[in-house]
Design an enzyme around this catalytic site. Structure first.
Site, PDB file in Angstrom:
ATOM      1  N   LYS A  13      -7.979   8.179  -5.742  1.00  0.00           N
ATOM      2  CA  LYS A  13      -7.321   9.273  -4.994  1.00  0.00           C
ATOM      3  C   LYS A  13      -6.923  10.410  -5.939  1.00  0.00           C
ATOM      4  O   LYS A  13      -7.150  11.574  -5.644  1.00  0.00           O
ATOM      5  CB  LYS A  13      -6.062   8.746  -4.280  1.00  0.00           C
ATOM      6  CG  LYS A  13      -6.349   7.589  -3.323  1.00  0.00           C
ATOM      7  CD  LYS A  13      -5.095   7.100  -2.617  1.00  0.00           C
ATOM      8  CE  LYS A  13      -4.081   6.407  -3.514  1.00  0.00           C
ATOM      9  NZ  LYS A  13      -4.534   5.120  -4.078  1.00  0.00           N
ATOM     10  N   ARG A  87       1.834   5.696   3.780  1.00  0.00           N
ATOM     11  CA  ARG A  87       1.402   4.400   3.271  1.00  0.00           C
ATOM     12  C   ARG A  87       1.842   3.254   4.179  1.00  0.00           C
ATOM     13  O   ARG A  87       1.562   2.104   3.894  1.00  0.00           O
ATOM     14  CB  ARG A  87       2.077   4.184   1.923  1.00  0.00           C
ATOM     15  CG  ARG A  87       1.138   4.027   0.742  1.00  0.00           C
ATOM     16  CD  ARG A  87       2.072   3.762  -0.409  1.00  0.00           C
ATOM     17  NE  ARG A  87       1.492   3.434  -1.653  1.00  0.00           N
ATOM     18  CZ  ARG A  87       0.984   4.274  -2.527  1.00  0.00           C
ATOM     19  NH1 ARG A  87       0.831   5.530  -2.247  1.00  0.00           N
ATOM     20  NH2 ARG A  87       0.593   3.846  -3.694  1.00  0.00           N
ATOM     21  N   ARG A 126      -6.899   2.150 -16.995  1.00  0.00           N
ATOM     22  CA  ARG A 126      -6.482   3.553 -16.830  1.00  0.00           C
ATOM     23  C   ARG A 126      -5.510   3.967 -17.935  1.00  0.00           C
ATOM     24  O   ARG A 126      -4.636   3.209 -18.336  1.00  0.00           O
ATOM     25  CB  ARG A 126      -5.806   3.749 -15.474  1.00  0.00           C
ATOM     26  CG  ARG A 126      -5.190   5.158 -15.339  1.00  0.00           C
ATOM     27  CD  ARG A 126      -4.790   5.503 -13.932  1.00  0.00           C
ATOM     28  NE  ARG A 126      -3.912   4.525 -13.346  1.00  0.00           N
ATOM     29  CZ  ARG A 126      -3.569   4.517 -12.063  1.00  0.00           C
ATOM     30  NH1 ARG A 126      -4.064   5.426 -11.247  1.00  0.00           N
ATOM     31  NH2 ARG A 126      -2.752   3.589 -11.610  1.00  0.00           N
ATOM     32  N   ARG A 159       0.294   3.418 -17.504  1.00  0.00           N
ATOM     33  CA  ARG A 159       1.384   3.448 -16.525  1.00  0.00           C
ATOM     34  C   ARG A 159       2.092   2.101 -16.509  1.00  0.00           C
ATOM     35  O   ARG A 159       1.455   1.066 -16.646  1.00  0.00           O
ATOM     36  CB  ARG A 159       0.812   3.744 -15.125  1.00  0.00           C
ATOM     37  CG  ARG A 159       1.118   5.141 -14.635  1.00  0.00           C
ATOM     38  CD  ARG A 159       0.355   5.530 -13.407  1.00  0.00           C
ATOM     39  NE  ARG A 159       0.589   4.694 -12.239  1.00  0.00           N
ATOM     40  CZ  ARG A 159       0.098   4.951 -11.037  1.00  0.00           C
ATOM     41  NH1 ARG A 159      -0.648   6.047 -10.839  1.00  0.00           N
ATOM     42  NH2 ARG A 159       0.329   4.149 -10.021  1.00  0.00           N
ATOM     43  N   ARG A 170       0.932  -4.662  -6.019  1.00  0.00           N
ATOM     44  CA  ARG A 170       0.552  -3.395  -5.366  1.00  0.00           C
ATOM     45  C   ARG A 170      -0.606  -3.612  -4.397  1.00  0.00           C
ATOM     46  O   ARG A 170      -0.621  -3.045  -3.307  1.00  0.00           O
ATOM     47  CB  ARG A 170       0.158  -2.363  -6.432  1.00  0.00           C
ATOM     48  CG  ARG A 170       1.350  -1.849  -7.226  1.00  0.00           C
ATOM     49  CD  ARG A 170       0.929  -1.180  -8.521  1.00  0.00           C
ATOM     50  NE  ARG A 170       0.078  -0.027  -8.334  1.00  0.00           N
ATOM     51  CZ  ARG A 170      -0.715   0.479  -9.281  1.00  0.00           C
ATOM     52  NH1 ARG A 170      -0.755  -0.068 -10.492  1.00  0.00           N
ATOM     53  NH2 ARG A 170      -1.449   1.530  -9.037  1.00  0.00           N
TER      54      ARG A 170
HETATM   55  P1  AP5 Z   1      -7.118   7.059  -9.949  1.00  0.00           P
HETATM   56  O1  AP5 Z   1      -7.836   8.274  -9.497  1.00  0.00           O
HETATM   57  O2  AP5 Z   1      -5.949   7.209 -10.824  1.00  0.00           O
HETATM   58  O3  AP5 Z   1      -6.785   6.119  -8.663  1.00  0.00           O
HETATM   59  P2  AP5 Z   1      -5.684   6.260  -7.540  1.00  0.00           P
HETATM   60  O4  AP5 Z   1      -6.325   5.935  -6.235  1.00  0.00           O
HETATM   61  O5  AP5 Z   1      -4.973   7.561  -7.648  1.00  0.00           O
HETATM   62  O6  AP5 Z   1      -4.758   5.035  -7.937  1.00  0.00           O
HETATM   63  P3  AP5 Z   1      -3.177   4.920  -8.064  1.00  0.00           P
HETATM   64  O7  AP5 Z   1      -2.899   3.722  -8.903  1.00  0.00           O
HETATM   65  O8  AP5 Z   1      -2.564   6.219  -8.477  1.00  0.00           O
HETATM   66  O9  AP5 Z   1      -2.781   4.615  -6.596  1.00  0.00           O
HETATM   67  P4  AP5 Z   1      -1.508   3.961  -6.137  1.00  0.00           P
HETATM   68  O10 AP5 Z   1      -1.615   4.252  -4.705  1.00  0.00           O
HETATM   69  O11 AP5 Z   1      -1.313   2.562  -6.488  1.00  0.00           O
HETATM   70  O12 AP5 Z   1      -0.358   4.688  -7.000  1.00  0.00           O
HETATM   71  P5  AP5 Z   1       0.631   5.893  -6.660  1.00  0.00           P
HETATM   72  O13 AP5 Z   1       0.860   6.642  -7.892  1.00  0.00           O
HETATM   73  O14 AP5 Z   1       0.203   6.595  -5.432  1.00  0.00           O
HETATM   74  O15 AP5 Z   1      -8.207   6.108 -10.653  1.00  0.00           O
HETATM   75  C1  AP5 Z   1      -7.843   4.866 -11.222  1.00  0.00           C
HETATM   76  C2  AP5 Z   1      -8.667   4.600 -12.492  1.00  0.00           C
HETATM   77  O16 AP5 Z   1     -10.039   4.465 -12.124  1.00  0.00           O
HETATM   78  C3  AP5 Z   1      -8.609   5.739 -13.532  1.00  0.00           C
HETATM   79  O17 AP5 Z   1      -8.619   5.195 -14.816  1.00  0.00           O
HETATM   80  C4  AP5 Z   1      -9.907   6.531 -13.264  1.00  0.00           C
HETATM   81  O18 AP5 Z   1     -10.375   7.186 -14.425  1.00  0.00           O
HETATM   82  C5  AP5 Z   1     -10.848   5.424 -12.817  1.00  0.00           C
HETATM   83  N1  AP5 Z   1     -11.843   5.897 -11.849  1.00  0.00           N
HETATM   84  C6  AP5 Z   1     -11.677   6.812 -10.857  1.00  0.00           C
HETATM   85  N2  AP5 Z   1     -12.825   6.998 -10.181  1.00  0.00           N
HETATM   86  C7  AP5 Z   1     -13.746   6.166 -10.744  1.00  0.00           C
HETATM   87  C8  AP5 Z   1     -15.127   5.895 -10.490  1.00  0.00           C
HETATM   88  N3  AP5 Z   1     -15.769   6.509  -9.519  1.00  0.00           N
HETATM   89  N4  AP5 Z   1     -15.742   4.973 -11.271  1.00  0.00           N
HETATM   90  C9  AP5 Z   1     -15.075   4.320 -12.273  1.00  0.00           C
HETATM   91  N5  AP5 Z   1     -13.780   4.543 -12.573  1.00  0.00           N
HETATM   92  C10 AP5 Z   1     -13.119   5.461 -11.818  1.00  0.00           C
HETATM   93  O19 AP5 Z   1       1.962   5.070  -6.290  1.00  0.00           O
HETATM   94  C11 AP5 Z   1       2.668   4.367  -7.275  1.00  0.00           C
HETATM   95  C12 AP5 Z   1       3.888   3.697  -6.682  1.00  0.00           C
HETATM   96  O20 AP5 Z   1       4.763   4.694  -6.137  1.00  0.00           O
HETATM   97  C13 AP5 Z   1       3.631   2.743  -5.529  1.00  0.00           C
HETATM   98  O21 AP5 Z   1       3.306   1.453  -5.969  1.00  0.00           O
HETATM   99  C14 AP5 Z   1       4.997   2.783  -4.813  1.00  0.00           C
HETATM  100  O22 AP5 Z   1       5.951   2.006  -5.505  1.00  0.00           O
HETATM  101  C15 AP5 Z   1       5.391   4.239  -4.948  1.00  0.00           C
HETATM  102  N6  AP5 Z   1       4.906   5.051  -3.821  1.00  0.00           N
HETATM  103  C16 AP5 Z   1       4.057   6.113  -3.879  1.00  0.00           C
HETATM  104  N7  AP5 Z   1       3.835   6.608  -2.664  1.00  0.00           N
HETATM  105  C17 AP5 Z   1       4.554   5.841  -1.803  1.00  0.00           C
HETATM  106  C18 AP5 Z   1       4.719   5.853  -0.391  1.00  0.00           C
HETATM  107  N8  AP5 Z   1       4.079   6.751   0.377  1.00  0.00           N
HETATM  108  N9  AP5 Z   1       5.510   4.901   0.155  1.00  0.00           N
HETATM  109  C19 AP5 Z   1       6.159   4.004  -0.598  1.00  0.00           C
HETATM  110  N10 AP5 Z   1       6.042   3.936  -1.931  1.00  0.00           N
HETATM  111  C20 AP5 Z   1       5.242   4.853  -2.539  1.00  0.00           C
HETATM  112 MG    MG Z   2      -2.961   8.158  -8.049  1.00  0.00          MG
END
Ligand code: AP5
Ligand code: MG
Length: 211
Positions: A13, A87, A126, A159, A170
């Site tokens: 994402k 979410r 990552r 992270r 997660r």
């Molecule tokens: P990346 O693009 O970083 O993936 P992502 O989908 O953004 O993953 P996140 O870990 O950020 O999602 P998340 O939903 O768990 O975390 P968030 O920060 O939203 O890619 C990942 C890796 O893969 C990178 O190394 C990249 O280089 C690699 N990659 C990408 N594309 C690739 C490809 N095509 N091929 C190979 N490799 C590739 O949330 C964190 C925390 O915040 C949650 O756990 C929760 O506690 C809280 N939170 C956030 N939003 C909410 C909400 N709405 N409600 C409640 N809690 C929330």
């Molecule tokens: Mg992200």
């Protein structure tokens, strides 16, 4: 065009949002990034969110919704990507109310489809820039100099929630609370599924083609 970009942790994402921001001048609203910003600034919101995030659990809905509402009120007409929000079904219902109150609408909810066995490898490898937040991967997207951001020269780090046991929590939270949104968006006629496998550019083309 306003979109929701959703999918499991590690689906890409953030990676794809960065391309949409650069090429389509959209604004990325990543609730994870917003919370990490609050934690860095040591705000009350950051303190409230930190223990949930570090444990891989979802932050309670009321905290997240209040934070997003402040951003939506302040968009000034810019097209946006919701990354990581909503979410849960209650968050999606609150979003509908906030959109109505602010005369905004979502055109598509784009689901980035990545098989479970790929997610763990993406997340454990990552690395994120401590300066500008750019995302790297130890195998799939190496920086030019090890541990240093290509874009701003700051240090890269892992992270705190990218540890295997936290990732498992997660992924479980995703299955239990976020996966049901597929049906929610299908019923609203907004759902589009895009394969998140393959090269970043190919995936970007699929997303852009689906909008
Ligand atoms: P990346 O693009 O970083 O993936 P992502 O989908 O953004 O993953 P996140 O870990 O950020 O999602 P998340 O939903 O768990 O975390 P968030 O920060 O939203 O890619 C990942 C890796 O893969 C990178 O190394 C990249 O280089 C690699 N990659 C990408 N594309 C690739 C490809 N095509 N091929 C190979 N490799 C590739 O949330 C964190 C925390 O915040 C949650 O756990 C929760 O506690 C809280 N939170 C956030 N939003 C909410 C909400 N709405 N409600 C409640 N809690 C929330
Ligand atoms: Mg992200």
């Amino acid at each position: 065009m306003n979109i929701i970009l959703f999918g499991a942790p590690g689906a890409g994402k953030g990676t794809q949002s960065a391309l949409l921001v650069a090429r389509k001048k959209m604004r990325q609203i990543s609730t994870g990034d917003l919370f990490r910003g609050h934690i860095k600034q040591q705000t009350r919101l950051g303190t409230e969110a930190k223990s949930f995030m570090d444990a891989g659990k979802l932050v309670p809905d009321d905290i997240v919704v209040g934070m997003v509402e402040d951003v939506l009120k302040d968009l000034g007409g810019q097209n946006f990507i919701l990354d990581g929000f909503p979410r849960t079904v209650p968050q999606a219902e609150s979003l509908d109310v906030m959109l109505m109150n602010n005369a905004l609408k979502i055109d598509k909810a784009v689901f980035l489809d990545v098989p479970k066995d790929e997610l763990m490898a993406r997340l454990t490898g990552r690395r994120v820039c401590t300066g500008c937040g750019a995302t790297y991967h130890v195998l799939a997207k190496k920086p030019k100099a090890p541990g240093v951001c290509d874009l701003c020269g700051s240090k890269l780090e892992q992270r705190v929630d990218d540890k295997e046991d936290v990732i498992l929590t997660r992924l479980n939270a995703y299955e239990a609370s976020t996966a049901p949104l597929v049906d929610y968006f299908k019923k609203k006629g907004q759902f589009v599924s895009v394969s998140g496998m393959g090269e970043t550019e190919e995936i970007y083309k699929r997303i852009a083609g689906s909008l």
